[in-house]
Design a protein around this motif. Structure first.
Motif, PDB file in Angstrom:
ATOM      1  N   GLN A 187      35.552  18.009  11.586  1.00 30.80           N
ATOM      2  CA  GLN A 187      34.279  17.363  11.788  1.00 30.80           C
ATOM      3  C   GLN A 187      34.464  16.025  12.482  1.00 30.80           C
ATOM      4  O   GLN A 187      35.572  15.515  12.593  1.00 30.80           O
ATOM      5  CB  GLN A 187      33.553  17.155  10.454  1.00 30.80           C
ATOM      6  CG  GLN A 187      32.958  18.436   9.904  1.00 30.80           C
ATOM      7  CD  GLN A 187      31.857  18.996  10.788  1.00 30.80           C
ATOM      8  OE1 GLN A 187      31.172  18.254  11.476  1.00 30.80           O
ATOM      9  NE2 GLN A 187      31.726  20.311  10.806  1.00 30.80           N
TER      10      GLN A 187
ATOM     11  N   THR B  20      32.356  18.509  24.478  1.00 34.97           N
ATOM     12  CA  THR B  20      32.282  19.913  24.857  1.00 34.97           C
ATOM     13  C   THR B  20      33.526  20.615  24.341  1.00 34.97           C
ATOM     14  O   THR B  20      34.641  20.219  24.663  1.00 34.97           O
ATOM     15  CB  THR B  20      32.197  20.073  26.383  1.00 34.97           C
ATOM     16  OG1 THR B  20      31.044  19.396  26.861  1.00 34.97           O
ATOM     17  CG2 THR B  20      32.110  21.552  26.755  1.00 34.97           C
TER      18      THR B  20
ATOM     19  N   ARG C  79      30.800  24.807  24.728  1.00 39.01           N
ATOM     20  CA  ARG C  79      29.567  24.460  24.033  1.00 39.01           C
ATOM     21  C   ARG C  79      29.474  22.957  23.872  1.00 39.01           C
ATOM     22  O   ARG C  79      30.455  22.279  23.582  1.00 39.01           O
ATOM     23  CB  ARG C  79      29.504  25.132  22.671  1.00 39.01           C
ATOM     24  CG  ARG C  79      29.467  26.646  22.728  1.00 39.01           C
ATOM     25  CD  ARG C  79      29.338  27.230  21.337  1.00 39.01           C
ATOM     26  NE  ARG C  79      28.097  26.815  20.681  1.00 39.01           N
ATOM     27  CZ  ARG C  79      27.794  27.141  19.438  1.00 39.01           C
ATOM     28  NH1 ARG C  79      28.625  27.857  18.711  1.00 39.01           N
ATOM     29  NH2 ARG C  79      26.653  26.750  18.912  1.00 39.01           N
ATOM     30  N   ARG C  80      28.260  22.441  23.997  1.00 35.92           N
ATOM     31  CA  ARG C  80      28.021  21.017  23.848  1.00 35.92           C
ATOM     32  C   ARG C  80      27.720  20.702  22.391  1.00 35.92           C
ATOM     33  O   ARG C  80      26.956  21.411  21.725  1.00 35.92           O
ATOM     34  CB  ARG C  80      26.859  20.587  24.732  1.00 35.92           C
ATOM     35  CG  ARG C  80      26.388  19.158  24.473  1.00 35.92           C
ATOM     36  CD  ARG C  80      25.304  18.739  25.417  1.00 35.92           C
ATOM     37  NE  ARG C  80      24.686  17.495  24.996  1.00 35.92           N
ATOM     38  CZ  ARG C  80      24.058  16.667  25.815  1.00 35.92           C
ATOM     39  NH1 ARG C  80      23.963  16.958  27.104  1.00 35.92           N
ATOM     40  NH2 ARG C  80      23.515  15.560  25.342  1.00 35.92           N
ATOM     41  N   HIS C  81      28.299  19.595  21.925  1.00 38.81           N
ATOM     42  CA  HIS C  81      28.049  19.122  20.571  1.00 38.81           C
ATOM     43  C   HIS C  81      27.671  17.653  20.645  1.00 38.81           C
ATOM     44  O   HIS C  81      28.373  16.861  21.274  1.00 38.81           O
ATOM     45  CB  HIS C  81      29.291  19.289  19.698  1.00 38.81           C
ATOM     46  CG  HIS C  81      29.771  20.704  19.610  1.00 38.81           C
ATOM     47  ND1 HIS C  81      29.308  21.594  18.656  1.00 38.81           N
ATOM     48  CD2 HIS C  81      30.642  21.390  20.366  1.00 38.81           C
ATOM     49  CE1 HIS C  81      29.912  22.754  18.829  1.00 38.81           C
ATOM     50  NE2 HIS C  81      30.714  22.662  19.860  1.00 38.81           N
ATOM     51  N   ASP C  82      26.586  17.291  19.996  1.00 45.84           N
ATOM     52  CA  ASP C  82      26.145  15.905  19.913  1.00 45.84           C
ATOM     53  C   ASP C  82      26.322  15.430  18.479  1.00 45.84           C
ATOM     54  O   ASP C  82      25.789  16.038  17.543  1.00 45.84           O
ATOM     55  CB  ASP C  82      24.669  15.780  20.305  1.00 45.84           C
ATOM     56  CG  ASP C  82      24.435  16.036  21.782  1.00 45.84           C
ATOM     57  OD1 ASP C  82      23.509  15.435  22.347  1.00 45.84           O
ATOM     58  OD2 ASP C  82      25.177  16.851  22.365  1.00 45.84           O
ATOM     59  N   TYR C  83      27.033  14.338  18.327  1.00 45.99           N
ATOM     60  CA  TYR C  83      27.278  13.771  16.994  1.00 45.99           C
ATOM     61  C   TYR C  83      26.614  12.399  16.918  1.00 45.99           C
ATOM     62  O   TYR C  83      26.828  11.556  17.793  1.00 45.99           O
ATOM     63  CB  TYR C  83      28.774  13.652  16.723  1.00 45.99           C
ATOM     64  CG  TYR C  83      29.480  14.990  16.740  1.00 45.99           C
ATOM     65  CD1 TYR C  83      30.100  15.457  17.893  1.00 45.99           C
ATOM     66  CD2 TYR C  83      29.514  15.788  15.606  1.00 45.99           C
ATOM     67  CE1 TYR C  83      30.746  16.685  17.919  1.00 45.99           C
ATOM     68  CE2 TYR C  83      30.156  17.017  15.619  1.00 45.99           C
ATOM     69  CZ  TYR C  83      30.769  17.456  16.781  1.00 45.99           C
ATOM     70  OH  TYR C  83      31.396  18.671  16.798  1.00 45.99           O
TER      71      TYR C  83
END
Length: 119
Positions: free
Chosen positions: A1, A100, A104-108
């Motif tokens: 994470q 990325t 896939r794109r991940h926004d945190y």
């Protein structure tokens, strides 16, 4: 994470400055962009500034010439230097880290840091 933690907010008089920091930790790789948003009470969240891989930046019209976004890639840290602050800059400021992985794109997002500007 991935964890994102903002700091540097506070109470400042109009015309003052604050330097906000955003530290990303955990499973960090392929950070494509870091961005700052803000949300004032009763208003929608708005984008303030973005910095992408390669150093390109983008700013909201309301902060151009007053705010500067930067990043330290080695430290997974982003900064927002805020100068000539105005009462209308009062808001909670949030940092987001865009990565990325596997296409896939991940926004945190972090929890935000409060900036209060008095007139």
């Amino acid at each position: 994470q991935v964890q994102v933690v903002e700091s540097g907010g506070g109470f400042v008089q109009a015309g003052g400055s604050l330097r906000l920091s955003c530290v990303a930790s955990g499973s960090i790789f392929n950070i494509n962009a870091m961005a700052w948003y803000r949300q004032a009470p009763g208003k929608e969240r708005e984008g303030v500034a973005t910095i992408v891989t390669g150093g390109g930046t983008n700013y909201a019209d309301s902060v151009k010439g007053r705010f500067t976004i930067s990043r330290d890639i080695a430290k997974n840290t982003g900064y927002l230097q805020t100068n000539s602050l105005k009462p209308e800059d009062t808001a909670r400021y949030y940092c987001t880290v865009v990565m990325t992985t596997g296409g896939r794109r991940h926004d945190y997002w972090g929890q935000g840091t409060q900036v209060t500007v008095s007139s």
